[in-house]
Design a protein around this motif. Structure first.
Motif, mmCIF file in Angstrom:
data_model
loop_
_atom_site.group_PDB
_atom_site.id
_atom_site.type_symbol
_atom_site.label_atom_id
_atom_site.label_comp_id
_atom_site.label_asym_id
_atom_site.label_seq_id
_atom_site.Cartn_x
_atom_site.Cartn_y
_atom_site.Cartn_z
ATOM 1 N N LYS A 1 0.825 -1.205 0.000
ATOM 2 C CA LYS A 1 0.000 0.000 0.000
ATOM 3 C C LYS A 1 0.863 1.260 0.000
ATOM 4 O O LYS A 1 0.550 2.253 -0.654
ATOM 5 N N ARG A 2 1.968 1.204 0.747
ATOM 6 C CA ARG A 2 2.850 2.363 0.831
ATOM 7 C C ARG A 2 3.547 2.614 -0.505
ATOM 8 O O ARG A 2 3.691 3.761 -0.946
ATOM 9 N N GLU A 3 3.977 1.546 -1.146
ATOM 10 C CA GLU A 3 4.780 1.684 -2.359
ATOM 11 C C GLU A 3 3.947 1.676 -3.639
ATOM 12 O O GLU A 3 4.455 1.992 -4.724
ATOM 13 N N GLY A 4 2.675 1.303 -3.528
ATOM 14 C CA GLY A 4 1.853 1.197 -4.728
ATOM 15 C C GLY A 4 2.334 0.112 -5.669
ATOM 16 O O GLY A 4 2.254 0.239 -6.890
ATOM 17 N N SER A 5 2.840 -0.996 -5.089
ATOM 18 C CA SER A 5 3.481 -2.030 -5.908
ATOM 19 C C SER A 5 2.548 -3.161 -6.314
ATOM 20 O O SER A 5 2.987 -4.127 -6.939
ATOM 21 N N VAL A 6 1.271 -3.077 -5.960
ATOM 22 C CA VAL A 6 0.295 -4.056 -6.433
ATOM 23 C C VAL A 6 -0.546 -3.411 -7.528
ATOM 24 O O VAL A 6 -0.966 -2.261 -7.415
ATOM 25 N N LEU A 7 -0.756 -4.153 -8.603
ATOM 26 C CA LEU A 7 -1.523 -3.630 -9.727
ATOM 27 C C LEU A 7 -2.986 -3.468 -9.334
ATOM 28 O O LEU A 7 -3.614 -4.394 -8.824
ATOM 29 N N MET A 8 -3.518 -2.280 -9.565
ATOM 30 C CA MET A 8 -4.935 -2.007 -9.309
ATOM 31 C C MET A 8 -5.548 -1.450 -10.587
ATOM 32 O O MET A 8 -4.892 -0.719 -11.334
ATOM 33 N N GLU A 9 -6.804 -1.798 -10.822
ATOM 34 C CA GLU A 9 -7.481 -1.348 -12.038
ATOM 35 C C GLU A 9 -8.865 -0.820 -11.692
ATOM 36 O O GLU A 9 -9.610 -1.444 -10.939
ATOM 37 N N CYS A 10 -9.185 0.332 -12.243
ATOM 38 C CA CYS A 10 -10.506 0.930 -12.035
ATOM 39 C C CYS A 10 -10.813 1.847 -13.228
ATOM 40 O O CYS A 10 -10.059 2.787 -13.479
#
Length: 337
Positions: A244-253
């Motif tokens: 969450k801190r690094e934004g290292s998981v792919l998210m799609e919206c």
């Protein structure tokens, strides 16, 4: 005062910049998350209002724009309080009770809904009573470790591994673990007890993980559900605080994978959860959706905002600016009697 005069006074008040106390920091392990959320609100509120930087140390001291101050001296100088204190003190109802005692208008849920949302074992019971699907779960206290073998046997008969172990009264995925080996449940529970008096052992639900932001009084809806943010992590990968801190998981919206039916289902689940908790202004629901339905994991009454957050991605997908969100929240709070 006539109704016309009252309406004009309120209109003038809303059109004027508001003095908004943005509280950040605090004693919780989610201190760093709080600083980032607080910085987000301070930055964007400054475009139209008068944000006041209220920094609370880990030991509980309050600073107003860098000067030590007592809460009761601060409150008469502000129109609205906006807490960015994640975790203990900020989300567990304590800060909300302080606001209520001093008649402070504030953004977000009241003391009881905040406290219930913070304690996952309590909110899970509320969601079940409201008819929402949740994973099967067991709440565990330190004294329950004396009967750990019997508890482990009960869980193994009910649910196959892996199991999700997490502190009941903590957020930002702190202390969250997958446990495959029943002999390791005790150690995982002990680690969870460092963060909360109650731990939760939960059924692992396979499916797509999404999070849905709810905003009250937006676009003509009592509870507006934004497009679900699809968190596309690898199988068995934990969506951790570091991710969450690094934004290292792919998210799609908006998600290209979720069907229209799934999007409608998770939106309705998020609205129902918000209502069941009697949450106010905004919330974020974490949900797993699969062919059998939508399973509500938890509700956060203070979503984190800023870069690399699901809430920020949902705002952009809906065409809502950060300033518009901030103004909407503080003006709703200021209008409350």
């Amino acid at each position: 005062m006539s109704n016309l005069a009252h309406s004009f006074t309120w209109y003038t008040f809303c059109m004027s910049p508001l003095r908004v106390a943005v509280l950040r920091g605090g004693p919780s392990p989610e201190y760093d998350v709080s600083l980032r959320t607080g910085a987000y609100f301070l930055k964007h509120l400054a475009e139209a209002h008068h944000p006041q930087d209220i920094f609370i140390t880990r030991s509980g001291e309050w600073f107003h724009n860098g000067v030590p101050t007592a809460p009761e001296r601060l409150f008469p100088q502000i129109d609205v309080a906006l807490s960015a204190l994640h975790g203990a003190y900020g989300e567990d109802g304590k800060l909300q009770r302080l606001f209520d005692e001093h008649g402070v208008r504030y953004v977000g849920s009241g003391a009881l809904p905040s406290a219930l949302a913070m304690q996952k074992h309590l909110s899970s019971d509320i969601f079940k009573k409201a008819g929402l699907r949740t994973p099967r779960s067991w709440s565990v206290r330190v004294e329950d470790l004396e009967r750990l073998d019997a508890l482990t046997g009960e869980i193994r008969r009910a649910v196959a591994p892996p199991w999700v172990v997490k502190p009941s009264g903590s957020g930002s995925s702190l202390g969250l673990e997958y446990v495959w080996d029943p002999h390791k449940l005790g150690a995982a529970l002990e680690r969870a007890f460092f963060l909360s008096e109650v731990a939760v052992i939960e059924e692992y639900i396979r499916g797509e993980e999404v999070t849905v932001l709810i905003l009250e009084g937006f676009r003509g809806q009592d509870m507006y559900a934004f497009f679900p943010v699809h968190i596309q992590r690898q199988r068995w990968e934990l969506y951790t605080t570091e991710h969450k801190r690094e934004g290292s998981v792919l998210m799609e919206c908006p998600s290209r994978i979720l069907s229209f039916r799934d999007k409608e289902l998770v939106a309705e689940t998020a609205r129902a959860a918000h209502k069941a908790l009697s949450a106010r202004d905004l919330s974020r629901a974490d949900i797993i959706v699969n062919p059998t339905g939508a399973y509500l994991l938890e509700v956060n009454t203070l979503p984190s905002f800023g870069d690399h957050t699901p809430a920020g991605m949902a705002l952009r997908a809906a065409g809502l600016s950060d300033l518009d969100l901030c103004s909407h929240l503080v003006e709703r709070a200021a209008s409350r009697s």
